[in-house]
Design a protein around this motif. Structure first.
Motif, PDB file in Angstrom:
ATOM      1  N   GLY A   1       0.820  -1.211   0.000  1.00  0.00           N
ATOM      2  CA  GLY A   1       0.000   0.000   0.000  1.00  0.00           C
ATOM      3  C   GLY A   1       0.850   1.256   0.000  1.00  0.00           C
ATOM      4  N   PHE A   2       1.898   1.271   0.822  1.00  0.00           N
ATOM      5  CA  PHE A   2       2.781   2.433   0.869  1.00  0.00           C
ATOM      6  C   PHE A   2       3.499   2.638  -0.459  1.00  0.00           C
ATOM      7  N   LEU A   3       4.036   1.565  -1.023  1.00  0.00           N
ATOM      8  CA  LEU A   3       4.791   1.694  -2.273  1.00  0.00           C
ATOM      9  C   LEU A   3       3.902   2.087  -3.450  1.00  0.00           C
ATOM     10  N   VAL A   4       2.704   1.535  -3.516  1.00  0.00           N
ATOM     11  CA  VAL A   4       1.790   1.900  -4.605  1.00  0.00           C
ATOM     12  C   VAL A   4       1.355   3.361  -4.464  1.00  0.00           C
ATOM     13  N   CYS A   5       1.102   3.794  -3.237  1.00  0.00           N
ATOM     14  CA  CYS A   5       0.717   5.197  -3.024  1.00  0.00           C
ATOM     15  C   CYS A   5       1.866   6.139  -3.355  1.00  0.00           C
ATOM     16  N   ALA A   6       3.077   5.768  -2.940  1.00  0.00           N
ATOM     17  CA  ALA A   6       4.232   6.608  -3.259  1.00  0.00           C
ATOM     18  C   ALA A   6       4.472   6.650  -4.766  1.00  0.00           C
ATOM     19  N   GLY A   7       4.340   5.502  -5.427  1.00  0.00           N
ATOM     20  CA  GLY A   7       4.486   5.471  -6.881  1.00  0.00           C
ATOM     21  C   GLY A   7       3.399   6.259  -7.585  1.00  0.00           C
ATOM     22  N   GLY A   8       2.161   6.144  -7.106  1.00  0.00           N
ATOM     23  CA  GLY A   8       1.067   6.909  -7.686  1.00  0.00           C
ATOM     24  C   GLY A   8       1.246   8.405  -7.492  1.00  0.00           C
ATOM     25  N   PHE A   9       1.741   8.796  -6.329  1.00  0.00           N
ATOM     26  CA  PHE A   9       1.995  10.213  -6.076  1.00  0.00           C
ATOM     27  C   PHE A   9       3.088  10.741  -6.997  1.00  0.00           C
ATOM     28  N   TYR A  10       4.157   9.957  -7.163  1.00  0.00           N
ATOM     29  CA  TYR A  10       5.254  10.374  -8.036  1.00  0.00           C
ATOM     30  C   TYR A  10       4.789  10.479  -9.494  1.00  0.00           C
ATOM     31  N   ILE A  11       4.054   9.484  -9.947  1.00  0.00           N
ATOM     32  CA  ILE A  11       3.569   9.504 -11.332  1.00  0.00           C
ATOM     33  C   ILE A  11       2.574  10.650 -11.529  1.00  0.00           C
ATOM     34  N   GLY A  12       1.728  10.896 -10.525  1.00  0.00           N
ATOM     35  CA  GLY A  12       0.783  12.007 -10.611  1.00  0.00           C
ATOM     36  C   GLY A  12       1.480  13.353 -10.689  1.00  0.00           C
ATOM     37  N   GLN A  13       2.561  13.518  -9.931  1.00  0.00           N
ATOM     38  CA  GLN A  13       3.317  14.765 -10.016  1.00  0.00           C
ATOM     39  C   GLN A  13       4.028  14.888 -11.354  1.00  0.00           C
ATOM     40  N   THR A  14       4.569  13.789 -11.832  1.00  0.00           N
ATOM     41  CA  THR A  14       5.249  13.806 -13.121  1.00  0.00           C
ATOM     42  C   THR A  14       4.272  14.125 -14.249  1.00  0.00           C
ATOM     43  N   ALA A  15       3.056  13.618 -14.146  1.00  0.00           N
ATOM     44  CA  ALA A  15       2.046  13.885 -15.170  1.00  0.00           C
ATOM     45  C   ALA A  15       1.446  15.282 -15.041  1.00  0.00           C
ATOM     46  N   GLY A  16       1.736  15.980 -13.947  1.00  0.00           N
ATOM     47  CA  GLY A  16       1.254  17.341 -13.778  1.00  0.00           C
ATOM     48  C   GLY A  16      -0.105  17.441 -13.115  1.00  0.00           C
ATOM     49  N   TYR A  17      -0.548  16.358 -12.448  1.00  0.00           N
ATOM     50  CA  TYR A  17      -1.851  16.390 -11.798  1.00  0.00           C
ATOM     51  C   TYR A  17      -1.858  17.284 -10.561  1.00  0.00           C
ATOM     52  N   ASP A  18      -0.705  17.633 -10.025  1.00  0.00           N
ATOM     53  CA  ASP A  18      -0.669  18.471  -8.830  1.00  0.00           C
ATOM     54  C   ASP A  18      -0.717  19.966  -9.150  1.00  0.00           C
ATOM     55  N   GLN A  19      -0.764  20.337 -10.417  1.00  0.00           N
ATOM     56  CA  GLN A  19      -0.720  21.744 -10.813  1.00  0.00           C
ATOM     57  C   GLN A  19      -2.061  22.448 -10.697  1.00  0.00           C
TER      58      GLN A  19
END
Length: 103
Positions: A49-67
């Motif tokens: 759960g931790f690794l999938v969430c961390a990976g999802g957060f990283y991919i989301g930031q890379t894709a620009g979803y945090d903007q």
């Protein structure tokens, strides 16, 4: 964004189910006790759960979803859904773990 939800939840669920089936097989082969198998499964689900969430957060930031505000909220929701999926699989696995039958 919907694909982001589905892929991350799918990865979390599948990896947790794989951990369950591997540990259940070890318990049925009697290389692990039932209590050890449940404990290892609990730790595995927490780590997955931790690794999938961390990976999802990283991919989301890379894709620009945090903007943007809307996609940032959806990214947080996706992370919470990943945690929920791993906890549901954890509950299912802990209930369904069984010992081998002895005659």
């Amino acid at each position: 964004m919907i694909a982001f939800f589905l892929v991350s939840m799918g990865i979390a669920g599948v990896v947790c189910f794989v951990a369950y089936f591997l540990l259940q097989r070890k318990v049925l082969e009697e290389t692990l006790t039932l209590d050890d198998g449940k404990g290892y499964f609990l730790v595995a689900c927490i780590l997955i759960g931790f690794l999938v969430c961390a990976g999802g957060f990283y991919i989301g930031q890379t894709a620009g979803y945090d903007q943007q505000e809307g996609t940032s909220t959806m990214m947080a929701l996706a992370i919470l859904l990943d945690i929920m999926v791993t906890l549901l699989v954890l509950i299912y696995g802990l209930v369904k773990f069984r010992e081998p039958e002895h005659y």
